[in-house]
Design an enzyme around this catalytic site. Structure first.
Site, PDB file in Angstrom:
ATOM      1  N   ASP A  34      18.691   4.951   3.266  1.00  0.00           N
ATOM      2  CA  ASP A  34      17.938   5.161   2.028  1.00  0.00           C
ATOM      3  C   ASP A  34      18.854   5.686   0.925  1.00  0.00           C
ATOM      4  O   ASP A  34      18.729   5.318  -0.239  1.00  0.00           O
ATOM      5  CB  ASP A  34      16.808   6.174   2.253  1.00  0.00           C
ATOM      6  CG  ASP A  34      15.718   5.591   3.130  1.00  0.00           C
ATOM      7  OD1 ASP A  34      15.879   4.434   3.579  1.00  0.00           O
ATOM      8  OD2 ASP A  34      14.723   6.301   3.376  1.00  0.00           O
ATOM      9  N   ALA A  35      19.780   6.564   1.316  1.00  0.00           N
ATOM     10  CA  ALA A  35      20.677   7.162   0.323  1.00  0.00           C
ATOM     11  C   ALA A  35      21.561   6.099  -0.316  1.00  0.00           C
ATOM     12  O   ALA A  35      21.781   6.105  -1.535  1.00  0.00           O
ATOM     13  CB  ALA A  35      21.540   8.238   0.969  1.00  0.00           C
ATOM     14  N   GLU A  36      22.046   5.153   0.508  1.00  0.00           N
ATOM     15  CA  GLU A  36      22.872   4.079  -0.051  1.00  0.00           C
ATOM     16  C   GLU A  36      22.052   3.216  -1.016  1.00  0.00           C
ATOM     17  O   GLU A  36      22.519   2.828  -2.079  1.00  0.00           O
ATOM     18  CB  GLU A  36      23.430   3.210   1.089  1.00  0.00           C
ATOM     19  CG  GLU A  36      24.623   3.848   1.777  1.00  0.00           C
ATOM     20  CD  GLU A  36      25.015   3.090   3.043  1.00  0.00           C
ATOM     21  OE1 GLU A  36      26.129   2.579   3.101  1.00  0.00           O
ATOM     22  OE2 GLU A  36      24.176   2.994   3.960  1.00  0.00           O
ATOM     23  N   ASP A  38      19.454   4.184  -2.719  1.00  0.00           N
ATOM     24  CA  ASP A  38      19.229   4.981  -3.930  1.00  0.00           C
ATOM     25  C   ASP A  38      20.440   4.953  -4.857  1.00  0.00           C
ATOM     26  O   ASP A  38      20.306   4.922  -6.079  1.00  0.00           O
ATOM     27  CB  ASP A  38      18.894   6.435  -3.575  1.00  0.00           C
ATOM     28  CG  ASP A  38      17.538   6.538  -2.896  1.00  0.00           C
ATOM     29  OD1 ASP A  38      16.781   5.550  -2.961  1.00  0.00           O
ATOM     30  OD2 ASP A  38      17.261   7.586  -2.295  1.00  0.00           O
ATOM     31  N   SER A  83     -14.585 -16.100   1.677  1.00  0.00           N
ATOM     32  CA  SER A  83     -14.704 -14.991   2.610  1.00  0.00           C
ATOM     33  C   SER A  83     -14.762 -15.600   4.018  1.00  0.00           C
ATOM     34  O   SER A  83     -14.605 -16.813   4.168  1.00  0.00           O
ATOM     35  CB  SER A  83     -15.976 -14.233   2.259  1.00  0.00           C
ATOM     36  OG  SER A  83     -16.036 -13.080   3.026  1.00  0.00           O
ATOM     37  N   LYS A 116      -6.952  -9.093  11.666  1.00  0.00           N
ATOM     38  CA  LYS A 116      -7.744  -9.002  10.435  1.00  0.00           C
ATOM     39  C   LYS A 116      -7.517  -7.619   9.841  1.00  0.00           C
ATOM     40  O   LYS A 116      -8.073  -6.624  10.303  1.00  0.00           O
ATOM     41  CB  LYS A 116      -9.223  -9.215  10.709  1.00  0.00           C
ATOM     42  CG  LYS A 116     -10.051  -9.250   9.431  1.00  0.00           C
ATOM     43  CD  LYS A 116     -11.460  -9.671   9.691  1.00  0.00           C
ATOM     44  CE  LYS A 116     -12.246  -9.854   8.408  1.00  0.00           C
ATOM     45  NZ  LYS A 116     -12.386  -8.642   7.626  1.00  0.00           N
ATOM     46  N   ASP A 118      -7.614  -4.436   7.453  1.00  0.00           N
ATOM     47  CA  ASP A 118      -8.679  -3.823   6.694  1.00  0.00           C
ATOM     48  C   ASP A 118      -8.119  -3.338   5.368  1.00  0.00           C
ATOM     49  O   ASP A 118      -7.722  -2.187   5.229  1.00  0.00           O
ATOM     50  CB  ASP A 118      -9.266  -2.665   7.505  1.00  0.00           C
ATOM     51  CG  ASP A 118     -10.684  -2.384   7.086  1.00  0.00           C
ATOM     52  OD1 ASP A 118     -11.233  -3.188   6.305  1.00  0.00           O
ATOM     53  OD2 ASP A 118     -11.237  -1.369   7.523  1.00  0.00           O
ATOM     54  N   ARG A 137     -10.027 -10.374  -5.484  1.00  0.00           N
ATOM     55  CA  ARG A 137     -10.896 -11.494  -5.169  1.00  0.00           C
ATOM     56  C   ARG A 137     -12.077 -11.570  -6.138  1.00  0.00           C
ATOM     57  O   ARG A 137     -12.518 -12.646  -6.520  1.00  0.00           O
ATOM     58  CB  ARG A 137     -11.423 -11.346  -3.737  1.00  0.00           C
ATOM     59  CG  ARG A 137     -12.027 -12.606  -3.197  1.00  0.00           C
ATOM     60  CD  ARG A 137     -12.390 -12.443  -1.735  1.00  0.00           C
ATOM     61  NE  ARG A 137     -13.736 -11.944  -1.591  1.00  0.00           N
ATOM     62  CZ  ARG A 137     -14.818 -12.716  -1.490  1.00  0.00           C
ATOM     63  NH1 ARG A 137     -14.680 -14.025  -1.485  1.00  0.00           N
ATOM     64  NH2 ARG A 137     -16.004 -12.196  -1.394  1.00  0.00           N
ATOM     65  N   CYS A 409     -21.282  31.414  -1.102  1.00  0.00           N
ATOM     66  CA  CYS A 409     -20.051  30.871  -0.525  1.00  0.00           C
ATOM     67  C   CYS A 409     -19.751  31.577   0.805  1.00  0.00           C
ATOM     68  O   CYS A 409     -19.711  32.806   0.855  1.00  0.00           O
ATOM     69  CB  CYS A 409     -18.899  31.081  -1.503  1.00  0.00           C
ATOM     70  SG  CYS A 409     -17.284  30.732  -0.800  1.00  0.00           S
ATOM     71  N   CYS A 412     -16.427  33.917   0.248  1.00  0.00           N
ATOM     72  CA  CYS A 412     -16.381  35.116  -0.607  1.00  0.00           C
ATOM     73  C   CYS A 412     -17.758  35.651  -0.991  1.00  0.00           C
ATOM     74  O   CYS A 412     -17.850  36.701  -1.626  1.00  0.00           O
ATOM     75  CB  CYS A 412     -15.553  34.839  -1.863  1.00  0.00           C
ATOM     76  SG  CYS A 412     -16.382  33.765  -3.038  1.00  0.00           S
TER      77      CYS A 412
END
Ligand code: IVH
Length: 675
Positions: A34-36, A38, A83, A116, A118, A137, A409, A412
């Site tokens: 990841d560093a490379e 970046d 669908s 399928k 979701d 859609r 509550c 408190c």
């Protein structure tokens, strides 16, 4: 002139970044760290900053664009988005397969079986390889233009990578949130005091329908493609299997957990296999889809009004189990929202032990009439908070009583206020233990008491060590106490200490806003201050008087009244006043950073009403007038401004837009700050 070396480097960097992006997000097989990545990204960003003429829309740096001002425009799909019909059992699947065979007049059919997912169906238009539009859609014929948001999805190529690409193609697929991403997102929601998403599907849908792509970009969405609509300038593959390979060859992400299977038996074997693998998959599925492999057979079968005859979804049974409600607990979130939770006899749902289920809110609880001692069916929609699917009323024990939602509550003891909609909230914002961190953070924030340097980490330590129980405790902190906190040097603690001392002199609107009264934003705080003039009058006003204030309706009035009648809150306010918090400048006077300035407003503003803008400017000392003249200092123009902008240009009066206005109101510099 752009040096050739720069040009070459930009091209090489883009190529490398596209390649590594594809390895990471599409093939799930990165070649570099990841560093490379970046580092390469930062280098390209710097070159494009120095040579803006080199920026192109498909550059890897151009994924996050500006907010969409007007909402999502309509998109007419080139070919409608259908669908799927569903089957829920093996016999129903056998019927489907028989219908297909009968129509085709053949013994056995080859199917492609796919998970399928979701998520949310999406249609992507690529013209000569370039992503030009992405749409939901919608009703199948017309969807919504969500291009800016889909561009932020790293798995979605901004340009197709094959050497030869079709002139025009509509690619169909599913935008989804991987399970890991969903957990991260909900953790972040919780940290921000926001409500968690109920399931990955809702989270994906909510993320894709953000008007600000910068928000979508923070959501770890992903994409799988599984079909096409219109295709021009390229040969249509002959089977679904070949089609998926074709999409892969274009650089699009395609799910590899699919299979080519023979007949009904093959479908069923795939279904059983996916059912056992389901929990281990990195994404949520609610079933599998079978599609007739041959596209010419698909054409022969055709479609019904909403779904094709050549495909069907085989849904998994809902993961449900029946258990008993041992108790009902009311939890208090960090914003003071109260959520009822059912405590259950532990039960295994889809292999996971479940011992509690959310009842969402008091209305939902009352509507469902869930009682202690009830037998309930518990449902788990993926890796999410389980919920109660139904109550088995026949098994309800005799003499059970409906649950009475507390009016105090549980943390408190402050009164509970019902807000518009469904939320019940604790009114003890200034004292409730569950809300402390959030309360202090808000009090110190820039538009409130503006205590510079009192950041999140510091607040966390002060609150968790119980050194700061209410915002008033901030004023008794010593520099050495601050210095004891992690990552606080002598100098930074001295700075924070000084900022706390400075914040004692504030304005009434800032103070009111800083109290974090539910429903009271900056503009309402200002309206209250202007209408009443002093704090004591606001604190003793009844709801009828509060409603007279512009901007304040019955719900807001109730919230304000409840807040100020809560004795604990009053005690904290008293402590703040004793600690020396005061407002040297009275609101309503024209003293302020904009004193002597004349401003004209035109057009409509997105985040504020025109009256609110006017009030905020007036609080800073400005005079807001109706027409532009040579004496006008600024014109502030929202959307669809009138002829006033034209007039301003003619007279050489500077014009500021809404973004400029916000930057202005946010600005710390003395020129526009209201202190
Ligand atoms: S094919 C004409 N394949 O399920 C065929 N759909 O219930 C239309 N979905 O709207 C869709 N995974 O959002 C297809 N592998 C897959 C799918 C899939 C998820 C969704 C899609 C569709 C819905 C229909």
């Amino acid at each position: 002139m752009i040096p050739v070396a720069v040009l070459e480097r930009v091209v090489a960097l883009r190529k490398a970044l596209h390649h590594h992006n594809h390895r990471y997000y599409v093939q799930d097989d990165p070649e570099i760290t990841d560093a490379e990545y970046d580092r390469l990204f930062a280098e390209l960003l710097a070159l494009e900053r120095d040579f803006p003429e080199l920026r192109v829309p498909d550059s890897p740096t151009q994924r996050v664009g500006a907010p969409i001002a007007e909402g999502f425009g309509p998109v007419v799909h080139g070919q409608s988005m259908l669908s799927l019909s569903n089957v829920f059992s093996a016999p129903e699947l056998a019927d489907f397969d028989k219908r297909v065979r009968d129509r085709l007049g053949c013994e056995k059919v080859t199917y492609v079986a796919e998970p399928k997912l979701d998520g949310l169906a999406i249609s992507l238009r690529y013209e000569r390889g370039l992503l030009v539009q992405a749409a939901t859609r919608g009703d199948g014929t017309v969807g919504e233009d969500v291009t800016a948001n889909v561009r932020t999805i790293r798995a979605c190529p901004l340009r197709l990578t094959a050497a030869v690409v079709p002139e025009f193609i509509e690619v169909r697929g599913e935008v989804y949130l991987p399970k890991a991403g969903f957990l991260v997102l909900n953790q972040r929601q919780a940290e921000a005091g926001a409500r968690p998403f109920a399931n990955p599907r809702n989270a994906a849908a909510g993320s894709l329908r953000q008007l600000d792509p910068r928000i979508t970009a923070t959501r770890p969405l992903s994409l799988f493609c599984y079909g096409i609509g219109v295709l021009r300038g390229g040969a249509t593959p002959e089977s679904q299997d070949a089609l998926l390979k074709f999409l892969t060859s274009l650089g699009l992400p395609v799910n590899s957990d699919r299979g080519v299977v023979q007949g009904y038996e093959g479908c069923l074997a795939y279904y059983e296999d996916m059912k056992t693998r389901r929990a281990l998959l990195p994404y949520e599925i609610d079933g599998v889809v079978y599609k007739v492999n041959s596209l010419s057979q698909q054409r022969m079968l055709g479609e019904l009004s909403r779904s094709p005859r050549w495909a069907v979804a085989h849904k998994f049974p809902a993961e449900e189990a029946v258990t008993r409600v041992k108790g009902i607990e009311v939890q208090v979130g960090r914003t003071g929202a109260l959520t009822p939770v059912a405590l259950l006899e532990p039960v295994s749902v889809g292999g996971v032990s479940v011992s509690h289920a959310t009842l969402h809110n008091p209305d939902e609880l009352a509507r469902r009439d869930v009682r202690i001692g009830d037998w309930v069916a518990v449902r788990r929609a993926g890796d999410v908070i389980p919920e109660i699917a139904s109550v088995v009323k026949e098994r309800r024990p005799a003499g059970s009583e409906p649950f009475v939602f507390p009016d105090r509550c549980p943390v408190c003891g402050s009164p509970v206020v019902r807000e518009e909609g469904v939320i019940a909230r604790c009114a003890g914002g200034l004292v409730c233990q569950a809300q402390r961190r959030q309360t202090v953070r808000h009090f110190a924030s820039r538009r409130a008491l503006d205590i510079e340097g009192l950041g999140e980490k510091l607040i966390e330590q002060l609150v968790d060590s119980a050194r700061v129980k209410t915002v008033a405790d901030l004023y008794s902190l010593s520099p050495s106490e601050l210095a004891q906190c992690e990552r606080m040097g002598e100098r930074s603690s001295a700075n924070v200490y000084a900022a706390i001392q400075r914040s004692r002199a504030t304005t009434l609107p800032r103070f009111l806003y800083g109290l974090g009264i539910p429903q009271v934003g900056e503009a309402t705080a200002l309206a209250l201050a202007q209408s009443f003039g002093d704090l004591e009058a606001i604190m003793s006003a009844d709801e009828a008087r509060l409603i007279e204030v512009p901007d304040v309706g019955p719900v807001v009035a109730r919230a304000i009244h409840a807040f100020f009648t809560e004795p604990h809150n009053r005690a904290v306010i008293k402590a703040l006043r004793t600690a020396g918090v005061h407002w040297p400048v009275r609101v309503g006077t024209t003293q302020g950073p904009l004193s002597g300035k004349t401003i004209v407003l035109t057009g409509t503003f997105t985040d504020m009403s025109r009256d609110q803008v006017k009030a905020l400017l007036m609080a800073r000392g400005a005079k807001v007038v109706a027409s532009v003249s040579s004496r006008t200092d600024w014109v502030i123009a929202g959307r669809d401004p009138g002829s006033k902008v034209q007039k301003a240009h003619e007279l050489g009066v500077p014009v500021i837009d809404e973004d400029g206005l916000k930057a202005w109101l946010d600005d710390r510099s003395p020129k526009t700050d209201s202190r």
